[in-house]
Design an enzyme around this catalytic site. Structure first.
Site, PDB file in Angstrom:
ATOM      1  N   SER A  79       0.812  -1.218   0.000  1.00  0.00           N
ATOM      2  CA  SER A  79       0.000   0.000   0.000  1.00  0.00           C
ATOM      3  C   SER A  79       0.848   1.272   0.000  1.00  0.00           C
ATOM      4  CB  SER A  79      -0.904   0.012   1.233  1.00  0.00           C
ATOM      5  OG  SER A  79      -1.768  -1.083   1.230  1.00  0.00           O
TER       6      SER A  79
ATOM      7  N   ARG B 141      10.953  -2.969  -4.573  1.00  0.00           N
ATOM      8  CA  ARG B 141      10.839  -3.290  -5.998  1.00  0.00           C
ATOM      9  C   ARG B 141      11.772  -2.381  -6.775  1.00  0.00           C
ATOM     10  NH1 ARG B 141       5.745  -0.738  -9.093  1.00  0.00           N
ATOM     11  NH2 ARG B 141       7.202  -1.225 -10.750  1.00  0.00           N
TER      12      ARG B 141
ATOM     13  N   THR C 221       1.905   4.984 -12.321  1.00  0.00           N
ATOM     14  CA  THR C 221       0.621   4.300 -12.482  1.00  0.00           C
ATOM     15  C   THR C 221      -0.177   4.908 -13.626  1.00  0.00           C
ATOM     16  OG1 THR C 221       0.574   3.782 -10.119  1.00  0.00           O
ATOM     17  CG2 THR C 221      -1.500   3.613 -11.320  1.00  0.00           C
TER      18      THR C 221
ATOM     19  N   CYS D 150      20.761  -6.459  -1.937  1.00  0.00           N
ATOM     20  CA  CYS D 150      19.493  -7.182  -1.799  1.00  0.00           C
ATOM     21  C   CYS D 150      18.798  -6.740  -0.520  1.00  0.00           C
ATOM     22  CB  CYS D 150      19.733  -8.683  -1.765  1.00  0.00           C
ATOM     23  SG  CYS D 150      18.218  -9.628  -1.423  1.00  0.00           S
TER      24      CYS D 150
ATOM     25  N   CYS E 175      13.109 -14.128  -0.961  1.00  0.00           N
ATOM     26  CA  CYS E 175      12.996 -13.212  -2.099  1.00  0.00           C
ATOM     27  C   CYS E 175      11.639 -12.498  -2.112  1.00  0.00           C
ATOM     28  CB  CYS E 175      13.182 -13.987  -3.398  1.00  0.00           C
ATOM     29  SG  CYS E 175      13.093 -12.964  -4.879  1.00  0.00           S
TER      30      CYS E 175
ATOM     31  N   CYS F 118      12.055  -8.182  -6.019  1.00  0.00           N
ATOM     32  CA  CYS F 118      12.376  -6.797  -6.406  1.00  0.00           C
ATOM     33  C   CYS F 118      13.205  -6.725  -7.677  1.00  0.00           C
ATOM     34  CB  CYS F 118      13.086  -6.071  -5.261  1.00  0.00           C
ATOM     35  SG  CYS F 118      14.805  -6.580  -4.991  1.00  0.00           S
TER      36      CYS F 118
ATOM     37  N   CYS G 223      18.899  -7.927  -7.924  1.00  0.00           N
ATOM     38  CA  CYS G 223      20.056  -8.777  -8.210  1.00  0.00           C
ATOM     39  C   CYS G 223      20.245  -8.974  -9.702  1.00  0.00           C
ATOM     40  CB  CYS G 223      19.925 -10.113  -7.486  1.00  0.00           C
ATOM     41  SG  CYS G 223      18.418 -11.030  -7.896  1.00  0.00           S
TER      42      CYS G 223
END
Length: 545
Positions: free
Chosen positions: A53, A302, A338, A490, A513, A516, A519
């Site tokens: 959110s 992300r 978005t 990471c 994981c 995102c 890596c």
């Protein structure tokens, strides 16, 4: 994988990804051509489960897609009513930067809404299903189906494979989903999108994509501190002048605050940890005030496509299209993608309806339609802002940004991204090691406690979805030259250098994981390959937050 007998399903249009871009494409297709058969698959366990959110939504595209969105009860409940920006000069001092809206259009959030993006996607999915779109969550696109140099669909991931690749007792083969056209809406650094770009050479003649990592926490704070509609941005400390990034705070919902921190992945110091930079930033007074006394309730991260217009690849290929952040339509100065993603999906739908009529192999009009859309104009205006930070550093780039924004990007030059992010790392011996403070478990936290809040579900014995193409490279390059940067970049503690006093080796904790993709982007030799795990795996962010 391809030799297994598989069930086949055929559609007019197949959409890979249930985010704003893919859902908007599905809805627009049904609005324009109600009889078109559409299937949309999403790798998360449900629509919105991989989207935490707290985002600011500009409703430009939504107004076009559903002019009656208020009557349809779209979850846009918190309009922006106040915004501030700060430059943080050190761990204590800050300077408030006046937001002069005519001169700073990217910071003008009048008419925008702070939303739960996960709930917004769930709402879009409901609208799509009402129109007749078949929405299948829990299915990952694993392999492209290419025949006669044309994409004709995808194979979904097998379920029930053991870690060694053998078929377990609950094995279910993935399906062949075939379509006349396939829309790839996987988001940033999608695994199939990456293969498409190589297969059809979509990145020729454009700049390398540059990325950021956005790390986000959702907090519930005391009611007396909560100011619904308030947003705050900051830049500067704790990052140095050559590292792009900054933070945001959004107040929305019932005493909720979305706190996030972005670090450009073109940084050069391999000792830097985006996660730790985020944690220590919370000790600055202008941020600490909002979160102190609150309770952290969710965590995510992300990658973000930050290259802008210069890095947008060719958008169409025989049999399909790229939309949304898979193509790189994020407006970096706005920290918003978005609305542009939704619009790209809508334009893609228009191009596909035309292609279905003319039976074109490639929906080529999509490229031209996007160039004529307001997305192109918007991204063209801000094309120089992100590369200016890489070119000049934060202080000078901030001054340049003011000038460039004032003239709306109408300058006769375009700055370019010269190298990929993975090429920017310097040897560890040439950089200053960063000593990060220990977490206090009230305001700042460890990776381990953070990952717990992502509610991750990876079946223990499924095959690794994080693979090293060449195991020997890790020790000779990642360890000996860069001192295991993956153990720091990471944000979920997936990569861990162990036995460093004896014979260093890399341990991969793939169950941590959070998808995102950092890596896959930042590894200095591009030796790490991120693939989709078993369908439904990964984080599970609940609705209503």
């Amino acid at each position: 994988m391809s030799n297994i007998a598989r069930e086949q399903m055929e559609f007019d249009v197949l959409i890979i990804g249930g985010g704003p871009a893919g859902l908007s494409a599905a809805i627009r297709l049904k609005q324009l051509a109600p009889s078109v058969e559409i299937c949309l698959i999403e790798k998360a366990s449900e629509i919105g489960a991989h989207i935490v959110s707290g985002a600011v939504l500009e409703p430009t595209a939504l107004n076009e897609l559903f002019p009656d969105w208020k009557q349809r009860n779209a979850p846009l409940d918190t309009p922006v009513n106040h915004e501030r920006m700060f430059y943080l000069s050190n761990e204590e001092k800050s300077t408030a930067i006046p937001i002069i809206k005519p001169l700073m259009p990217a910071m003008n959030n009048h008419g925008n809404f702070i939303v739960s993006l996960g709930d917004f996607c769930r709402w879009l999915a409901a609208q799509a299903e009402e129109l007749g779109v078949e929405v299948f969550p829990g299915f990952s696109g694993r392999e492209l189906i290419i025949e006669d140099d044309k994409v004709v669909g995808v194979i979904t991931g097998d379920m029930g494979l053991e870690k060694d690749g053998s078929q377990g007792s609950n094995f279910e083969p993935g399906m062949e989903l075939r379509a006349k056209y396939t829309i790839f809406a996987e988001g940033c650094r999608g695994s199939l999108s990456k293969k498409l770009m190589d297969q059809f050479k979509l990145r020729q003649s454009v700049d390398p994509q540059t990325y950021g990592i956005g790390i986000k926490e959702l907090w519930e704070i005391p009611a007396h501190k909560h100011k619904p509609g308030y947003i705050q941005h900051s830049f500067g400390w704790p990052l140095d002048d050559r590292t792009y990034g900054g933070s945001w705070l959004y107040h929305f919902g019932d005493n909720l605050v979305s706190f996030g921190f972005v670090v450009g992945l073109d940084y050069s110091n391999p000792w830097l940890s985006p996660f730790e930079e985020m944690q220590r930033s919370k000790n600055h007074p202008v941020i600490k005030y909002h979160l102190e006394g609150g309770r952290r309730i969710s965590y995510s991260a992300r990658a973000l496509s930050e290259g802008g217009l210069q890095s947008v690849p060719k958008l169409s290929f025989p049999g399909g299209l790229l939309v949304g952040d898979a193509a790189g339509f994020l407006n970096v100065p706005k920290i918003k993608g978005t609305h542009t993603s939704m619009k790209s999906g809508m334009v893609a739908a228009e191009a596909i309806v035309e292609a279905l009529t003319t039976q074109e192999i490639e929906p080529i009009s999509y490229q031209f339609r996007m160039r004529k859309s307001w997305v192109y104009k918007e991204l063209h205006q801000v094309r120089n802002i992100r590369p200016a930070f890489a070119k000049f550093g934060a202080k000078i780039a901030t001054l340049y940004t003011g000038f460039d924004s004032m003239v709306r990007g109408k300058v006769p030059w375009t700055f370019h991204h010269g190298l990929g992010d993975y090429e920017k790392l310097k040897a560890a011996s040439l950089c200053q090691k960063i000593e990060y403070p220990k977490s206090d478990d009230e305001l700042t936290f460890t990776r381990e406690s953070s990952v717990f809040l992502a509610n991750i579900d990876h079946r223990d014995n499924q095959p690794l979805h994080l693979k090293l193409k060449n195991m020997s490279i890790w020790k000779t390059v990642n360890w000996e030259t860069f001192k295991s940067p993956e153990s720091r970049y990471c944000p979920a503690g997936v990569y861990e250098a162990v036995d460093i006093d004896k014979e260093p080796k890399l341990q991969i904790n793939s169950q941590n994981c959070i998808h995102c993709k950092t890596c896959d982007i930042k590894d200095p030799t591009q030796n790490i390959d991120w693939e989709t795990p078993e369908g439904g795996s990964g984080p599970n962010y609940p609705g209503g937050m």
